[in-house]
Design a protein around this motif. Structure first.
Motif, short mmCIF file in Angstrom:
data_model
loop_
_atom_site.label_atom_id
_atom_site.label_comp_id
_atom_site.label_asym_id
_atom_site.label_seq_id
_atom_site.Cartn_x
_atom_site.Cartn_y
_atom_site.Cartn_z
N GLY A 82 7.15 -14.03 -13.36
CA GLY A 82 7.38 -12.63 -13.04
C GLY A 82 6.93 -12.28 -11.65
O GLY A 82 6.53 -13.15 -10.86
N GLU A 110 4.49 -7.67 -13.81
CA GLU A 110 5.24 -8.11 -14.98
C GLU A 110 5.22 -9.63 -15.04
O GLU A 110 5.75 -10.31 -14.17
CB GLU A 110 6.69 -7.62 -14.89
N THR A 112 5.70 -12.71 -18.05
CA THR A 112 5.96 -13.09 -19.43
C THR A 112 5.98 -14.61 -19.54
O THR A 112 6.31 -15.32 -18.59
CB THR A 112 7.31 -12.54 -19.91
N PHE A 121 3.17 -11.36 -23.11
CA PHE A 121 3.13 -10.57 -21.88
C PHE A 121 1.69 -10.58 -21.35
O PHE A 121 0.75 -10.26 -22.09
CB PHE A 121 3.59 -9.13 -22.15
N GLY A 123 0.55 -9.20 -17.90
CA GLY A 123 0.80 -8.63 -16.58
C GLY A 123 -0.41 -8.28 -15.77
O GLY A 123 -0.28 -7.70 -14.69
N THR A 161 5.33 -9.61 -27.34
CA THR A 161 6.53 -8.77 -27.22
C THR A 161 7.27 -8.65 -28.54
O THR A 161 8.29 -7.97 -28.62
CB THR A 161 7.48 -9.37 -26.16
#
Length: 230
Positions: A82, A110, A112, A121, A123, A161
């Motif tokens: 990301g 972001e 993943t 996830f 981030g 997610t």
């Protein structure tokens, strides 16, 4: 027949086209006084800045750096990764040929990973660690360049997610980093005890392992701006 006067004139003209000097005359290239003066001035400037930035008694000086950058990450599995932003500060000391710093770093954006690259996830990465740099060896003229090698330790909250599934344990990834800062020093830097500089920053962060939870092997490249004080 050629008149005697004309023959004498032709003989005199032929003498003008000949030379008593040898056929091969060694050439001597004279050095330009301007080039010598330019080289001498450049050498004096290098010696002046070397004495100013790196005095013989090698005193310790404060070092501080701040960086803001755009980061692009990818996992070793080939899927996942990301885009994130990086904020980093370091505080330490410098000597003539080496310097150290201890810093804090924050990645946010972001990111993943997991199954098909979208199962988990993560981030946010917050942490920091030590680094070694070139010290005042990186100061030259009106500019600076500093290559740093360090190691960072992070805390990384991880969420899933997938709907209806509990979040996995948070991770504690860590790994080496490389940082290259280059820029210009502000006006009259050679006359100040502490110098300020603004420039660009290129970096690479590799996460190789996690003390807790699960986290992929992650390569992160960043490019941005840097501020130097020291």
């Amino acid at each position: 027949m050629t008149p005697p006067d004309a023959a004498a004139e032709e003989k005199d003209l032929s003498n003008l086209l000949t030379s008593d000097e040898p056929d091969e005359t060694p050439r001597v290239r004279a050095s330009s006084p301007n080039n010598a003066a330019r080289v001498d001035r450049s050498e004096r400037l290098r010696n002046y800045y070397a004495r100013t930035y790196r005095p013989e008694h090698n005193p310790s000086r404060l070092y501080f750096a701040a960086r803001g950058a755009y980061a692009l990450s990818g996992t070793s599995e080939g899927f996942g990764g990301g885009r994130m932003g990086l904020a980093n500060v370091e505080l330490g000391q410098t000597w003539n040929m080496i310097g150290y710093g201890v810093g804090a770093a924050l990645y946010a954006g972001e990111l993943t990973f997991g199954e098909d690259g979208v199962e988990k996830f993560g981030g946010v990465l917050v942490g920091g660690g030590p680094s070694l740099g070139l010290g005042r060896l990186g100061l030259f003229g009106r500019g600076y360049i500093d290559a740093r090698l360090g190691y960072n330790f992070f805390y990384a909250p991880v969420s899933t997610t997938r709907v209806g599934m509990a979040d996995p344990p948070d991770a504690a990834p860590h790994g080496p980093k490389l940082q290259l800062d280059a820029g210009l020093l502000l006006h009259d830097s050679e006359r100040r005890r502490f110098r300020h500089g603004i420039g660009v920053s290129l970096g690479w962060q590799l996460l190789v392992h996690s003390f807790a939870g699960e986290y992929p092997i992650l390569n992160t490249f960043n490019v941005g701006f840097s501020y130097f004080f020291g």
